[in-house]
Design a protein around this motif. Structure first.
Motif, PDB file in Angstrom:
ATOM      1  N   GLN A  38       0.892  -1.150   0.000  1.00  0.00           N
ATOM      2  CA  GLN A  38       0.000   0.000   0.000  1.00  0.00           C
ATOM      3  C   GLN A  38       0.930   1.199   0.000  1.00  0.00           C
ATOM      4  OE1 GLN A  38      -2.194  -0.738   3.707  1.00  0.00           O
ATOM      5  NE2 GLN A  38      -4.052  -0.493   2.485  1.00  0.00           N
ATOM      6  N   GLN A 114       3.548  -3.279  12.681  1.00  0.00           N
ATOM      7  CA  GLN A 114       3.875  -3.679  11.316  1.00  0.00           C
ATOM      8  C   GLN A 114       5.215  -3.120  10.866  1.00  0.00           C
ATOM      9  OE1 GLN A 114       0.427  -2.468   8.943  1.00  0.00           O
ATOM     10  NE2 GLN A 114      -0.060  -4.629   8.728  1.00  0.00           N
ATOM     11  N   GLU A 167       2.004  -5.871   2.045  1.00  0.00           N
ATOM     12  CA  GLU A 167       0.912  -6.826   2.147  1.00  0.00           C
ATOM     13  C   GLU A 167       1.442  -8.120   1.564  1.00  0.00           C
ATOM     14  OE1 GLU A 167      -2.018  -4.969  -0.346  1.00  0.00           O
ATOM     15  OE2 GLU A 167      -2.878  -3.888   1.344  1.00  0.00           O
ATOM     16  N   GLU A 169       0.939 -11.740   0.117  1.00  0.00           N
ATOM     17  CA  GLU A 169      -0.131 -12.536  -0.463  1.00  0.00           C
ATOM     18  C   GLU A 169       0.463 -13.830  -1.001  1.00  0.00           C
ATOM     19  OE1 GLU A 169      -2.089 -10.357  -3.507  1.00  0.00           O
ATOM     20  OE2 GLU A 169      -2.593  -8.681  -2.196  1.00  0.00           O
TER      21      GLU A 169
END
Length: 171
Positions: A38, A114, A167, A169
């Motif tokens: 992001q 994070q 992120e 994935e």
């Protein structure tokens, strides 16, 4: 003689096929995890990123008024709970206050803990009691914790022009 050549050729074919398959497996394993980000603020990349240890060394050499442009990876310790207008990030045993260039963007309020990548200007500042109390209030500190702030403090600061939040994935 023909049999020996035939066996040798067959052996080479079998071994070369076997090696090719193991290489394919390695490529597939490496591609199973991809990192997407992001992006907040200016578009930046995840290339040429300094580690937290490297940035700590850079901060040690700064005096109030000095600035240095850099990009580094660190973890988020705290985010402004009013609107995400600042965050504190880990710097070894210390932390740095990160603000955003021209208040042009804000962080999600739930990213504490994070790992992130930030790009911008690092500097050292003397933070007034009033500013410390303001940030403590925005951070959700208690009235007692806010009242305990009584002296200016030398702080590590950073003005970010871009932030990446990874992120992960599975593909």
């Amino acid at each position: 003689m023909k049999n020996i050549l035939y066996i040798l050729a067959l052996s080479i074919i079998i071994f070369s096929c076997k090696n090719e398959k193991s290489d394919e497996k390695t490529v597939v394993e490496a591609e199973e995890i991809a990192i997407n980000y992001q992006t907040f603020g200016d578009e930046i990349t995840d290339e040429n990123v300094l580690s937290k240890e490297e940035i700590v060394e850079k901060y040690k050499s700064l005096k109030p008024g000095d600035t240095v442009n850099l990009k580094f990876a660190t973890n988020v310790k705290e985010v402004c709970q009013k609107k995400g207008c600042w965050m504190k990030v880990g710097m070894g045993d210390d932390e740095a206050m990160v603000r955003f260039k021209d208040y042009g963007f804000f962080m999600p309020k739930d990213i504490a803990g994070q790992e992130i990548i930030v790009n911008g200007k690092a500097y050292v500042e003397e933070m007034s009691v009033e500013d410390q109390r303001h940030y403590a209030e925005d951070g959700g500190k208690t009235a007692e914790e806010i009242a305990a702030i009584t002296e200016p403090k030398r702080t590590l600061a950073f003005e970010a022009d871009g932030v990446l939040i990874p992120e992960i994935e599975k593909q």
